[in-house]
Design a protein around this motif. Structure first.
Motif, PDB file in Angstrom:
ATOM      1  N   UNK A  80       6.482   2.460 -11.668  1.00  0.00           N
ATOM      2  CA  UNK A  80       5.697   1.275 -12.015  1.00  0.00           C
ATOM      3  C   UNK A  80       4.671   1.590 -13.098  1.00  0.00           C
ATOM      4  N   UNK A  81       4.050   2.779 -13.021  1.00  0.00           N
ATOM      5  CA  UNK A  81       3.062   3.163 -14.026  1.00  0.00           C
ATOM      6  C   UNK A  81       3.705   3.385 -15.389  1.00  0.00           C
ATOM      7  N   UNK A 130       6.132  -2.220  -5.348  1.00  0.00           N
ATOM      8  CA  UNK A 130       6.772  -2.779  -4.159  1.00  0.00           C
ATOM      9  C   UNK A 130       8.208  -3.228  -4.490  1.00  0.00           C
ATOM     10  N   UNK A 131       8.396  -3.806  -5.654  1.00  0.00           N
ATOM     11  CA  UNK A 131       9.740  -4.224  -6.058  1.00  0.00           C
ATOM     12  C   UNK A 131      10.655  -3.028  -6.281  1.00  0.00           C
ATOM     13  N   UNK A 156       5.412   7.783  -3.857  1.00  0.00           N
ATOM     14  CA  UNK A 156       4.935   8.310  -5.128  1.00  0.00           C
ATOM     15  C   UNK A 156       5.911   7.999  -6.257  1.00  0.00           C
ATOM     16  N   UNK A 157       7.211   8.131  -5.997  1.00  0.00           N
ATOM     17  CA  UNK A 157       8.197   7.891  -7.045  1.00  0.00           C
ATOM     18  C   UNK A 157       8.198   6.426  -7.492  1.00  0.00           C
ATOM     19  N   UNK A 215       0.839  -1.194   0.000  1.00  0.00           N
ATOM     20  CA  UNK A 215       0.000   0.000   0.000  1.00  0.00           C
ATOM     21  C   UNK A 215       0.879   1.251   0.000  1.00  0.00           C
ATOM     22  N   UNK A 216       0.697   2.149  -0.983  1.00  0.00           N
ATOM     23  CA  UNK A 216       1.566   3.337  -1.039  1.00  0.00           C
ATOM     24  C   UNK A 216       1.159   4.395  -0.015  1.00  0.00           C
ATOM     25  N   UNK A 217       2.033   5.401   0.141  1.00  0.00           N
ATOM     26  CA  UNK A 217       1.715   6.503   1.035  1.00  0.00           C
ATOM     27  C   UNK A 217       0.651   7.390   0.385  1.00  0.00           C
ATOM     28  N   UNK A 218       0.306   8.500   1.050  1.00  0.00           N
ATOM     29  CA  UNK A 218      -0.804   9.326   0.583  1.00  0.00           C
ATOM     30  C   UNK A 218      -0.551   9.890  -0.809  1.00  0.00           C
TER      31      UNK A 218
END
Length: 502
Positions: free
Chosen positions: A492-493, A473-474, A486-487, A442-445
């Motif tokens: 990943x995107x 996550x990787x 965010x980075x 789960x990412x931060x805000x």
């Protein structure tokens, strides 16, 4: 009086207990085998009779009936020769029935009485270990059987030596444990000039066990990049090496009992059939996706594969196993693979170069890329464009960073994932699911906000959303970050599939 000898039947990676029962009865001389034998088992009669004749023994002039119990379980393979011969010898009084009751026997017989190798001895040895009994197998496969520790193994070269050993008049040497082979050096990343984005995607794929698709013109280095992947992957653990060796044993590829710590790398040709890729055939055998278990399955020229063949990989990529259903058998093989695929952007391969591309662009690209179904592409975590390398780039000296440096970072990231394994039960981030995915990925805000915006604009499916979280996550593990930020989400995107270029 009925003499019995224990053996096994192979169903996938499962060895089922089979009892070979032999009865000599008065009546017209006849030698019959019952219990759902296939052609190879039925032919055992001729091989057994010839092997006994080579020993100087003739079949008694009686009705000989061999039953393979349970009778409703299909029996196939030549490994029933030895247990049938031993049961017959016990019924004739040549071998000790009680002594044979403590062993499981597998092996094929030659016409001169030699015991030759047959697939699946490692599975039979594991079964014998669970049943707390010994194993009788061909001498050539004694090293393979020794990997099942704690059981007595009799590895005999021929029937005469085996009978003499059982009677105590000859002592067969104890088979030695097979060797453990280290990974042989392959292509190094120093050979790849340029392609920094593709190298980064390859590192992420190796660190998390993710699927990767490389798209680019011919000669850009896609196949070389794929060949470099085994050099940056960590070696198999002892438990994983044994798991991979069991698949190879069933397929008859475990030579000399040698177990390798190198991860499998399978690269089938695009003319491969569905049975060759996923397993099956008249006698169900593991396919390429199972032979690549815990390793890499490389599919070059992806759109050239038949579409039904490619779509047959959708279920194994999702579940990590292959279920082969037949009218007379239903078997499962493990297939936890890392898919690496390469393709040209269009049939001519030069979509982005106006001087080389055909006049049918962009329809040529759309038709070519549509050969790979959307659900199949949805199961690939990383999509990267491999741009052509100029002659000026090729003239530059090799890059300073090679496979050894990348492998060190991959090993560090895998070590972080291994620490989570006790809680998640997943070997790599590519296997994270459910509550464990929510807990660890789960990412931060700021990352969550970016993720929600991207999911809406890119219309990510639920599967793409989950796979994108695993990749993030990787990326965080490679950067040494404890929480996905965010980075990491942004990178990943950037590897999600883009629309075909015009």
């Amino acid at each position: 009086m009925v003499a019995t000898v224990r053996t096994v039947a192979y169903l996938g990676l499962e060895a089922r207990a089979v009892e070979v029962q032999c009865q000599l009865a008065a009546g017209l001389p006849r030698f019959s085998v019952v219990g759902l034998p296939d052609k190879a088992v039925s032919e055992s009669r001729e091989r057994v009779q010839a092997a006994l004749a080579a020993m100087g023994l003739a079949l008694p002039p009686k009705r000989i009936t061999v039953n393979l119990s349970p009778a409703d379980l299909p029996k196939d393979g030549s490994h029933y020769d030895l247990p049938i011969a031993l049961a017959l010898l016990a019924a004739m009084g040549v071998a000790d029935r009680e002594q044979l009751a403590d062993f499981v026997a597998v092996g094929e017989l030659a016409l001169d009485g030699r015991i030759v190798g047959s697939p699946g001895v490692l599975l039979a040895a594991m079964h014998a270990s669970e049943a707390e009994c010994g194993l009788i197998c061909p001498a050539i496969q004694g090293a393979e059987a020794r990997w099942a520790s704690g059981i007595p193994v009799i590895a005999a070269p021929d029937l005469v030596s085996l009978l003499n050993h059982l009677k105590g008049t000859q002592q067969l040497s104890e088979p030695q444990l097979g060797t453990v082979e280290e990974a042989s050096p392959g292509p190094d990343l120093r050979q790849v000039k340029g392609q920094e984005s593709a190298k980064r995607a390859l590192e992420i794929a190796a660190a998390g066990g993710h699927n990767l698709l490389m798209s680019g013109p011919p000669g850009a280095g896609k196949s070389l990049l794929a060949a470099c992947l085994p050099g940056i992957l960590p070696p198999l653990s002892p438990a994983e090496a044994l798991e991979v060796s069991m698949v190879q044993s069933v397929a008859g590829l475990l030579e000399g009992g040698r177990i390798s710590r190198a991860r499998p790398f399978r690269a089938p040709h695009h003319s491969a059939s569905m049975a060759a890729l996923t397993g099956g055939g008249l006698k169900v055998r593991p396919g390429e996706v199972s032979l690549a278990h815990l390793g890499v399955l490389f599919l070059d020229e992806l759109p050239e594969f038949q579409r039904p063949v490619l779509d047959s990989l959708r279920q194994p990529l999702e579940t990590g196993k292959v279920d082969v259903a037949r009218a007379n058998a239903h078997v499962s093989y493990p297939a936890r693979v890392q898919l690496i695929a390469a393709m040209n952007p269009c049939r001519c391969g030069h979509l982005g170069d106006p001087s080389l591309a055909c006049s049918r662009a962009p329809k040529c690209a759309a038709d070519y890329q549509s050969k790979v179904s959307g659900p199949m592409l949805d199961r690939i975590d990383l999509h990267v464009e491999v741009e052509p390398v100029s002659a000026a780039d090729l003239a530059l000296p090799p890059p300073a960073e090679g496979s050894a440096e990348v492998a060190a970072r991959v090993a560090a990231a895998r070590a972080v994932q291994a620490a989570r394994e006790a809680e998640s039960g997943a070997r790599t981030n590519a296997e994270l699911d459910g509550d464990m995915l929510e807990r660890f990925a789960t990412p931060d805000e700021a990352g969550r906000t970016l993720l929600m915006q991207a999911a809406e604009r890119m219309r990510l499916s639920a599967r793409s959303y989950v796979r994108m979280l695993r990749v993030a996550r990787t990326v965080a593990d490679l950067g040494g970050a404890e929480q996905v930020g965010r980075v990491h989400v942004a990178e990943a995107l950037s590897y999600r599939r883009q629309a075909p270029r015009a």
